[in-house]
Design a protein around this motif. Structure first.
Motif, PDB file in Angstrom:
ATOM      1  N   ILE A 136       0.908   4.079   1.192  1.00 38.67           N
ATOM      2  CA  ILE A 136      -0.120   4.889   1.273  1.00 38.67           C
ATOM      3  C   ILE A 136      -0.099   3.329  -0.560  1.00 38.67           C
ATOM      4  O   ILE A 136       0.240   3.198  -1.012  1.00 38.67           O
ATOM      5  N   PRO A 137      -1.113   2.735  -0.171  1.00 36.53           N
ATOM      6  CA  PRO A 137      -1.060   1.536  -1.507  1.00 36.53           C
ATOM      7  C   PRO A 137      -2.439   2.143  -3.010  1.00 36.53           C
ATOM      8  O   PRO A 137      -2.990   1.715  -3.090  1.00 36.53           O
ATOM      9  N   GLY A 138      -0.822   2.649  -3.390  1.00 31.99           N
ATOM     10  CA  GLY A 138      -1.540   2.878  -4.563  1.00 31.99           C
ATOM     11  C   GLY A 138      -0.054   3.467  -5.632  1.00 31.99           C
ATOM     12  O   GLY A 138       0.589   3.270  -5.601  1.00 31.99           O
ATOM     13  N   ALA A 139      -0.976   4.510  -6.499  1.00 32.80           N
ATOM     14  CA  ALA A 139       0.240   5.127  -7.698  1.00 32.80           C
ATOM     15  C   ALA A 139      -0.440   6.174  -7.029  1.00 32.80           C
ATOM     16  O   ALA A 139      -0.424   7.288  -6.543  1.00 32.80           O
ATOM     17  N   ILE A 140       1.459   6.472  -7.298  1.00 34.50           N
ATOM     18  CA  ILE A 140       1.441   9.014  -7.576  1.00 34.50           C
ATOM     19  C   ILE A 140       0.280   9.434  -8.479  1.00 34.50           C
ATOM     20  O   ILE A 140      -0.345  10.447  -7.098  1.00 34.50           O
ATOM     21  N   GLY A 141      -0.227   9.482  -9.574  1.00 34.80           N
ATOM     22  CA  GLY A 141      -1.951  10.216  -9.620  1.00 34.80           C
ATOM     23  C   GLY A 141      -2.472   9.674  -9.419  1.00 34.80           C
ATOM     24  O   GLY A 141      -3.485  11.320  -8.746  1.00 34.80           O
ATOM     25  N   GLY A 142      -2.788   8.440  -8.426  1.00 37.21           N
ATOM     26  CA  GLY A 142      -3.786   8.900  -6.772  1.00 37.21           C
ATOM     27  C   GLY A 142      -3.463   9.545  -6.272  1.00 37.21           C
ATOM     28  O   GLY A 142      -4.158  10.500  -5.275  1.00 37.21           O
ATOM     29  N   ALA A 143      -1.629   9.549  -5.270  1.00 36.49           N
ATOM     30  CA  ALA A 143      -1.890  10.796  -4.645  1.00 36.49           C
ATOM     31  C   ALA A 143      -2.038  11.623  -5.017  1.00 36.49           C
ATOM     32  O   ALA A 143      -2.687  12.180  -3.837  1.00 36.49           O
ATOM     33  N   LEU A 144      -1.535  12.194  -5.834  1.00 35.63           N
ATOM     34  CA  LEU A 144      -1.801  13.487  -6.000  1.00 35.63           C
ATOM     35  C   LEU A 144      -3.450  14.143  -6.123  1.00 35.63           C
ATOM     36  O   LEU A 144      -3.983  14.836  -5.808  1.00 35.63           O
ATOM     37  N   VAL A 170      -3.864  -6.083   4.753  1.00 34.63           N
ATOM     38  CA  VAL A 170      -3.113  -6.075   4.022  1.00 34.63           C
ATOM     39  C   VAL A 170      -2.892  -6.915   2.594  1.00 34.63           C
ATOM     40  O   VAL A 170      -2.695  -7.210   1.918  1.00 34.63           O
ATOM     41  N   LYS A 171      -3.447  -7.848   3.362  1.00 34.60           N
ATOM     42  CA  LYS A 171      -3.017  -9.449   2.591  1.00 34.60           C
ATOM     43  C   LYS A 171      -4.848 -10.224   2.063  1.00 34.60           C
ATOM     44  O   LYS A 171      -4.718 -11.183   1.062  1.00 34.60           O
ATOM     45  N   SER A 172      -5.851  -9.037   2.025  1.00 33.04           N
ATOM     46  CA  SER A 172      -6.765  -8.986   1.408  1.00 33.04           C
ATOM     47  C   SER A 172      -7.802  -8.329   0.486  1.00 33.04           C
ATOM     48  O   SER A 172      -6.482  -7.596  -0.312  1.00 33.04           O
ATOM     49  N   ARG A 173      -8.312  -8.965  -0.576  1.00 33.97           N
ATOM     50  CA  ARG A 173      -8.669  -8.252  -1.293  1.00 33.97           C
ATOM     51  C   ARG A 173      -9.355  -6.612  -1.341  1.00 33.97           C
ATOM     52  O   ARG A 173     -10.968  -6.662  -0.659  1.00 33.97           O
ATOM     53  N   THR A 174      -8.318  -5.961  -0.571  1.00 35.79           N
ATOM     54  CA  THR A 174      -9.487  -4.383  -0.050  1.00 35.79           C
ATOM     55  C   THR A 174      -9.136  -2.915  -1.290  1.00 35.79           C
ATOM     56  O   THR A 174      -8.848  -3.755  -2.168  1.00 35.79           O
ATOM     57  N   GLY A 175      -9.299  -2.297  -0.822  1.00 31.40           N
ATOM     58  CA  GLY A 175      -9.482  -0.737  -1.611  1.00 31.40           C
ATOM     59  C   GLY A 175      -8.592   0.098  -0.106  1.00 31.40           C
ATOM     60  O   GLY A 175      -8.980   0.972  -0.819  1.00 31.40           O
ATOM     61  N   GLY A 176      -7.995  -0.061   1.015  1.00 33.67           N
ATOM     62  CA  GLY A 176      -7.436   0.694   1.393  1.00 33.67           C
ATOM     63  C   GLY A 176      -8.690   1.829   2.001  1.00 33.67           C
ATOM     64  O   GLY A 176      -9.723   1.316   2.108  1.00 33.67           O
ATOM     65  N   SER A 177      -8.346   2.810   2.724  1.00 34.30           N
ATOM     66  CA  SER A 177      -9.354   3.440   3.271  1.00 34.30           C
ATOM     67  C   SER A 177     -10.755   3.472   2.887  1.00 34.30           C
ATOM     68  O   SER A 177     -10.816   4.344   2.044  1.00 34.30           O
ATOM     69  N   THR A 178     -11.793   3.315   2.791  1.00 33.42           N
ATOM     70  CA  THR A 178     -12.768   2.987   2.444  1.00 33.42           C
ATOM     71  C   THR A 178     -13.524   4.971   3.260  1.00 33.42           C
ATOM     72  O   THR A 178     -14.328   5.613   1.732  1.00 33.42           O
TER      73      THR A 178
END
Length: 308
Positions: free
Chosen positions: A133-141, A223-231
């Motif tokens: 999961i490409p993010g931080a815990i706050g977003g995962a919550l 993963v090496k592109s400027r992306t935002g994860g699953s859209t």
């Protein structure tokens, strides 16, 4: 595209909040804080010194002033006109990770991958999915983040947060109201910390699982592109990427934004894209999927701010 500057609210806020210990910045650029590298400025960027500082600020801010929180900016589009009001960024003060026995405690600003790593090194199974999961815990919550067969709800013991009135809340797993990619906790609550429980496992096996997740992501996602994860969220009975592919959207381009050719549920900034181009491309994908399959895709990426 350069967004016009917002009126400077920092002097007034500094007067209202004389005991504030965190930093306030007017018209702070946000594009560099998001994985897409797009978007306008924050009218005010506030980086609190700690949870108490955050609570003090929220209690003292004018009730009608918009407040937005961002973490690592992975699952986020900030629109080109920027964000009015106060944008709260949980930085280093919220990135600590501690392990004791089967319990992992992590700040909301801690990267998911780092929490997975700490758990793995401690021989705690069950949290390896966070590696994907490409993010931080706050977003995962907030989103009941999940990947590779695991979800936050499977391992969460409880969380802490601060509401818009500055009240510090202790939340149990039941309080979170988790469903697929969603928490029922009110949107005005800013998560500050999470507590997870792992199960004893073999360090080598856990680390091998995380290595498999890493290899899988690198082979199947840009993963090496400027992306935002699953859209988009996966609709009931479907996989979003398959619907996008069937609608003929693989590689579709709008300006400098593109649907990934590697994984069609990812949008990419090819370099120089605007937030409007990325969001517009996503909406065009949604339109084509609805037209071809009758399914309405829901955004998983959060889109915030004003159009330019």
């Amino acid at each position: 595209m350069t967004a016009p500057a917002f009126p400077d609210l920092v002097p007034d806020l500094a007067t209202r909040l004389p005991e504030l210990r965190g930093s306030l910045k007017a018209n702070a650029p946000l594009a560099g804080m998001t994985w897409f590298r797009v978007g306008g400025p924050a009218q005010v960027l506030f980086e609190p010194a700690d949870e108490a500082d955050l609570a003090y600020a929220l209690a003292g801010l004018p009730a009608d002033l918009p407040v937005t929180v961002i973490g690592l900016g992975s699952n986020l589009i900030v629109r080109d006109g920027g964000l009015p009001g106060v944008v709260i960024r949980l930085g280093r003060a919220f990135s600590d990770i501690a392990q004791e026995g089967e319990i992992i405690t992590a700040g909301a600003g801690a990267a998911d991958v780092k929490v997975a790593r700490v758990a793995g090194e401690a021989g705690l199974a069950g949290l390896a999915f966070l590696r994907g999961i490409p993010g931080a815990i706050g977003g995962a919550l907030r989103m009941n983040g999940g990947a590779y067969g695991g979800e936050v709800k499977d391992v969460l013991v409880g969380a802490r947060g601060v509401d818009r009135n500055g009240r510090i809340l202790d939340l149990s797993l039941a309080d979170m109201g988790f469903t697929y990619r969603h928490s029922a906790v009110p949107d005005d609550v800013i998560f500050t910390q999470a507590t997870f429980r792992g199960t004893p496992g073999d360090v080598a096996e856990i680390q091998a699982e995380m290595a498999r997740i890493t290899a899988s992501r690198e082979a199947t996602q840009p993963v090496k592109s400027r992306t935002g994860g699953s859209t988009f969220k996966n609709p009931d009975g479907h996989k979003a990427w398959q619907l996008v592919d069937a609608a003929g959207c693989r590689g579709l381009v709008m300006g400098k934004a593109q649907v990934s050719e590697l994984h069609t549920n990812f949008l990419i900034n090819l370099g120089g894209a605007t937030a409007a181009e990325i969001e517009g491309l996503g909406e065009e994908v949604r339109r084509r999927v609805l037209e071809t399959s009758g399914v309405t895709l829901e955004w998983e990426i959060k889109r915030i701010g004003l159009a330019a």
